[in-house]
Design an enzyme around this catalytic site. Sequence first.
Site, mmCIF file in Angstrom:
data_model
loop_
_atom_site.group_PDB
_atom_site.id
_atom_site.type_symbol
_atom_site.label_atom_id
_atom_site.label_comp_id
_atom_site.label_asym_id
_atom_site.label_seq_id
_atom_site.Cartn_x
_atom_site.Cartn_y
_atom_site.Cartn_z
ATOM 1 C CG ASN A 17 76.434 26.709 -32.203
ATOM 2 O OD1 ASN A 17 76.743 26.188 -33.275
ATOM 3 N ND2 ASN A 17 77.320 27.035 -31.275
ATOM 4 C CD1 TRP A 18 71.646 22.259 -34.147
ATOM 5 C CD2 TRP A 18 71.670 21.525 -36.258
ATOM 6 N NE1 TRP A 18 70.341 22.043 -34.536
ATOM 7 C CE2 TRP A 18 70.322 21.592 -35.828
ATOM 8 C CE3 TRP A 18 71.923 21.095 -37.559
ATOM 9 C CZ2 TRP A 18 69.250 21.236 -36.641
ATOM 10 C CZ3 TRP A 18 70.857 20.744 -38.381
ATOM 11 C CH2 TRP A 18 69.539 20.815 -37.925
ATOM 12 C CE LYS A 19 77.773 24.089 -28.805
ATOM 13 N NZ LYS A 19 78.429 24.289 -27.538
ATOM 14 C CG HIS A 103 80.570 29.659 -30.142
ATOM 15 N ND1 HIS A 103 81.223 28.703 -29.393
ATOM 16 C CD2 HIS A 103 79.262 29.581 -29.809
ATOM 17 C CE1 HIS A 103 80.326 28.064 -28.648
ATOM 18 N NE2 HIS A 103 79.136 28.581 -28.882
ATOM 19 C CD GLU A 105 81.810 25.111 -28.388
ATOM 20 O OE1 GLU A 105 81.435 24.894 -29.553
ATOM 21 O OE2 GLU A 105 81.062 24.928 -27.404
ATOM 22 C CD GLU A 175 76.773 31.483 -26.505
ATOM 23 O OE1 GLU A 175 75.751 30.779 -26.547
ATOM 24 O OE2 GLU A 175 77.811 31.203 -27.117
ATOM 25 N N GLY A 181 77.655 24.276 -22.292
ATOM 26 C CA GLY A 181 77.801 22.826 -22.319
ATOM 27 C C GLY A 181 78.101 22.205 -20.957
ATOM 28 C CB SER A 220 73.535 25.187 -19.611
ATOM 29 O OG SER A 220 74.816 24.608 -19.747
ATOM 30 N N GLY A 241 72.904 25.579 -27.624
ATOM 31 C CA GLY A 241 73.778 24.548 -28.187
ATOM 32 C C GLY A 241 73.144 23.172 -28.025
ATOM 33 N N GLY A 242 73.531 22.467 -26.967
ATOM 34 C CA GLY A 242 73.121 21.078 -26.753
ATOM 35 C C GLY A 242 71.630 20.824 -26.952
#
Length: 270
Positions: A17-19, A103, A105, A175, A181, A220, A241-242
């Site tokens: 997931n590149w956000k 998600h 976010e 999640e 993150g 993470s 993600g990151g």
Amino acid sequence: PITGRTLSRIRPVIAGNWKLNHSPAAATEFLQAFLPRVVDSPAEIVFFPPAITFQAVREALASRGAIDVGVQNVYWEDSGAFTGEISASMAAEAGATHALIGHSERRQLFGETNEHARRKVEAVLAAGLQAILCVGETLEERESNRAEEVVLRQLEVGLAGVAAEGRQALLLAYEPVWAIGTGRTASPDDAAEMHRRIREFLVQKFGKDGRSTPVLYGGSVKPDNAAQLLAADEVGGLLVGGASLDPEQFARICRAACPSDLEKSASREK
Ligand code: PEP
């Protein structure tokens, strides 16, 4: 209660997931570095780039049909006066295979509710895409012993419109919000505990077919913890993600599920 690993698919799903990261040019550069590093990965890899980068990713992947591309969000209507939104049917026409729904976010920063997630899941399945519904509790909910209640509510409402046939295109991602993150990861035991509870829910809802719905873990995930998390009970893949923004790190995560481990898990099941 259901115990023992349900290896829904022998190939784990590894989703990146590149956000709001990687422009079209940056995505092309990423894939040039990434693709040679995953030639022998046993994973089913899916990228979730920003909508404006989607086509660049598709083009860069043209020669690698085995890697899928999805969208990070959709609106539930097909078309109309909804400025800034994209629809599931348009995503499908553009070549998307998956959509992330709910998600954390989206829930925390953009006010999405379980009811919104329900409508989006239905739209995604109706458009013929695979839906990855994300669920997970906040730190406050975990510390007040409400984690399970919150996750089950997200599942009950989010999946209310999914019939037994629809579940074939359904994936879930657990999640925990406190692990996204933050550098804090759920331990494999904590992840397994919630994944087992989610599996019970799926079997109650869909009968034995509920055993084959992949449930990904996210929060993470890094190259150093990926293999351990993938080996946890009922974890059928990872949502990253990151660490999916860096070609080397993400490739290491994709290679973490080595075939010999999968064979071991499969034989444990027999
Ligand atoms: C995510 O965005 O779904 C996620 C799990 O992020 P991170 O890996 O950065 O915690």
